[in-house]
Design an enzyme around this catalytic site. Structure first.
Site, PDB file in Angstrom:
ATOM      1  N   HIS A   1     -21.729 -23.185 -46.741  1.00 20.57           N
ATOM      2  CA  HIS A   1     -20.740 -24.244 -46.940  1.00 20.57           C
ATOM      3  C   HIS A   1     -19.966 -24.043 -48.237  1.00 20.57           C
ATOM      4  O   HIS A   1     -18.793 -24.427 -48.331  1.00 20.57           O
ATOM      5  CB  HIS A   1     -21.439 -25.611 -46.988  1.00 20.57           C
ATOM      6  CG  HIS A   1     -21.808 -26.162 -45.650  1.00 20.57           C
ATOM      7  ND1 HIS A   1     -20.944 -26.908 -44.880  1.00 20.57           N
ATOM      8  CD2 HIS A   1     -22.969 -26.096 -44.954  1.00 20.57           C
ATOM      9  CE1 HIS A   1     -21.549 -27.288 -43.764  1.00 20.57           C
ATOM     10  NE2 HIS A   1     -22.776 -26.795 -43.779  1.00 20.57           N
TER      11      HIS A   1
ATOM     12  N   ASP B   1     -20.085 -28.907 -40.615  1.00 14.90           N
ATOM     13  CA  ASP B   1     -21.076 -29.603 -39.796  1.00 14.90           C
ATOM     14  C   ASP B   1     -20.308 -30.600 -38.943  1.00 14.90           C
ATOM     15  O   ASP B   1     -19.618 -31.488 -39.473  1.00 14.90           O
ATOM     16  CB  ASP B   1     -22.101 -30.325 -40.674  1.00 14.90           C
ATOM     17  CG  ASP B   1     -22.998 -29.355 -41.425  1.00 14.90           C
ATOM     18  OD1 ASP B   1     -23.176 -28.215 -40.953  1.00 14.90           O
ATOM     19  OD2 ASP B   1     -23.523 -29.733 -42.491  1.00 14.90           O
TER      20      ASP B   1
ATOM     21  N   GLU C   1     -29.159 -24.874 -35.911  1.00 12.36           N
ATOM     22  CA  GLU C   1     -28.553 -26.185 -36.113  1.00 12.36           C
ATOM     23  C   GLU C   1     -27.379 -26.352 -35.158  1.00 12.36           C
ATOM     24  O   GLU C   1     -26.353 -25.685 -35.314  1.00 12.36           O
ATOM     25  CB  GLU C   1     -28.071 -26.342 -37.567  1.00 12.36           C
ATOM     26  CG  GLU C   1     -29.185 -26.244 -38.598  1.00 12.36           C
ATOM     27  CD  GLU C   1     -28.672 -26.350 -40.035  1.00 12.36           C
ATOM     28  OE1 GLU C   1     -27.446 -26.307 -40.248  1.00 12.36           O
ATOM     29  OE2 GLU C   1     -29.518 -26.477 -40.942  1.00 12.36           O
TER      30      GLU C   1
ATOM     31  N   HIS D   1     -23.803 -26.830 -36.883  1.00 10.84           N
ATOM     32  CA  HIS D   1     -23.378 -25.943 -37.977  1.00 10.84           C
ATOM     33  C   HIS D   1     -22.543 -24.783 -37.442  1.00 10.84           C
ATOM     34  O   HIS D   1     -23.032 -23.963 -36.660  1.00 10.84           O
ATOM     35  CB  HIS D   1     -24.643 -25.418 -38.670  1.00 10.84           C
ATOM     36  CG  HIS D   1     -24.394 -24.527 -39.852  1.00 10.84           C
ATOM     37  ND1 HIS D   1     -24.774 -24.861 -41.132  1.00 10.84           N
ATOM     38  CD2 HIS D   1     -23.835 -23.291 -39.951  1.00 10.84           C
ATOM     39  CE1 HIS D   1     -24.462 -23.883 -41.955  1.00 10.84           C
ATOM     40  NE2 HIS D   1     -23.891 -22.916 -41.260  1.00 10.84           N
TER      41      HIS D   1
END
Length: 269
Positions: free
Chosen positions: A151, A158, A240, A243
């Protein structure tokens, strides 16, 4: 002679005053906040219809407090990533859905905050919701917390999907009873997103995008998100479902630390 002596005394007094002024501690000037380099944009300026629920600006996250570096609830991304999200949004709007982002660019100071929190094993404030089946002592070993995050390079987001028209999501009230992030959608903290089987930031293997226990409508929603974003140029992190990273990244090797704030983009460079 009297006037000469007086002049000497005046000169000595001035010299002493100047010496004292020079020796006095000077106020420390605050260092200017680091600025985003050219190539970063506010997502709202590129794709204004994408819903933003910036969780780390609020206390509703696995730490339980607003995270260092989040000065405003705004999504900042590299321009190519923002434009790619805009393309994905147009695809979803035609099907009656909208994207919703939970986090975008994340400063290194925020990642450092996560690391400090993970090392404090006595702070279990939000375990009942975000990591009820994982011992906090294993968060590093199991890969949920790391000292660097994609990130911070500016092209990772996200994100989830919301069925339109979007219903409002009530605010989190610190101290309210917590429900596991993998509980049925009607029982866990309310979110206006579609049901994907877990909440955002659920530290559990059920969050793996293609976990075989996620079936039916929940799996369909994950695949809708995955297929739409992959067509726009994003790659999913398999652990995830929320993500995604735009490829190729404009800054693949740089971890930035400017604050999450519009001022980071608009201040003179």
């Amino acid at each position: 002679m009297f006037r000469f002596s007086a002049a000497l005394r005046t000169l000595a007094a001035c010299t002493a005053a100047l010496s004292a002024l020079a020796a006095a501690p000077r106020p420390v000037q605050a260092s200017p906040a680091p600025q985003a380099p050219k190539g970063f944009v506010a997502l709202r300026d590129v794709a204004p219809t994408i819903i933003q629920e910036m969780r780390y600006f609020t206390p509703h996250n696995f730490v339980g407090q607003s995270i260092d570096g989040y000065r405003q609830p705004v999504c900042i991304l590299t321009a190519p990533a923002a434009k790619a999200l805009h393309r994905a949004q147009r695809t979803l709007l035609r099907r009656g859905y909208s994207l919703k982002v939970y986090d975008c660019y994340r400063p290194q100071r925020a990642v450092d905050h996560f690391v400090r929190w993970a090392k404090d094993l006595n702070n279990q404030r939000m375990q009942a919701e975000f990591y009820p089946r994982v011992a906090k002592s294993r968060l590093f070993e199991d890969g949920y917390i790391a000292e660097k995050s994609g990130h911070s390079r500016g092209s990772t987001v996200d994100v989830t999907i919301v069925k339109l028209p979007a219903k409002p999501t009530r605010p989190y009230v610190p101290g309210e009873p917590l429900v596991p992030c993998y509980a049925p959608k009607g029982e866990r903290f309310p979110d206006n997103s579609v049901d994907t089987g877990t909440g955002f930031d659920c530290f559990d293997t059920l969050s793996h995008t293609l976990d075989p226990r996620i079936v039916g409508e929940q799996r369909d929603h994950r695949l809708l998100l995955k297929n739409t974003l992959e067509q726009a140029g994003f790659a999913n992190l398999p652990e995830e479902w929320w993500h995604y990273t735009y490829k190729p990244e404009p800054f693949p090797d740089t971890y930035f630390d400017f604050p999450v704030s519009r001022r980071s983009l608009t201040a003179p460079r």
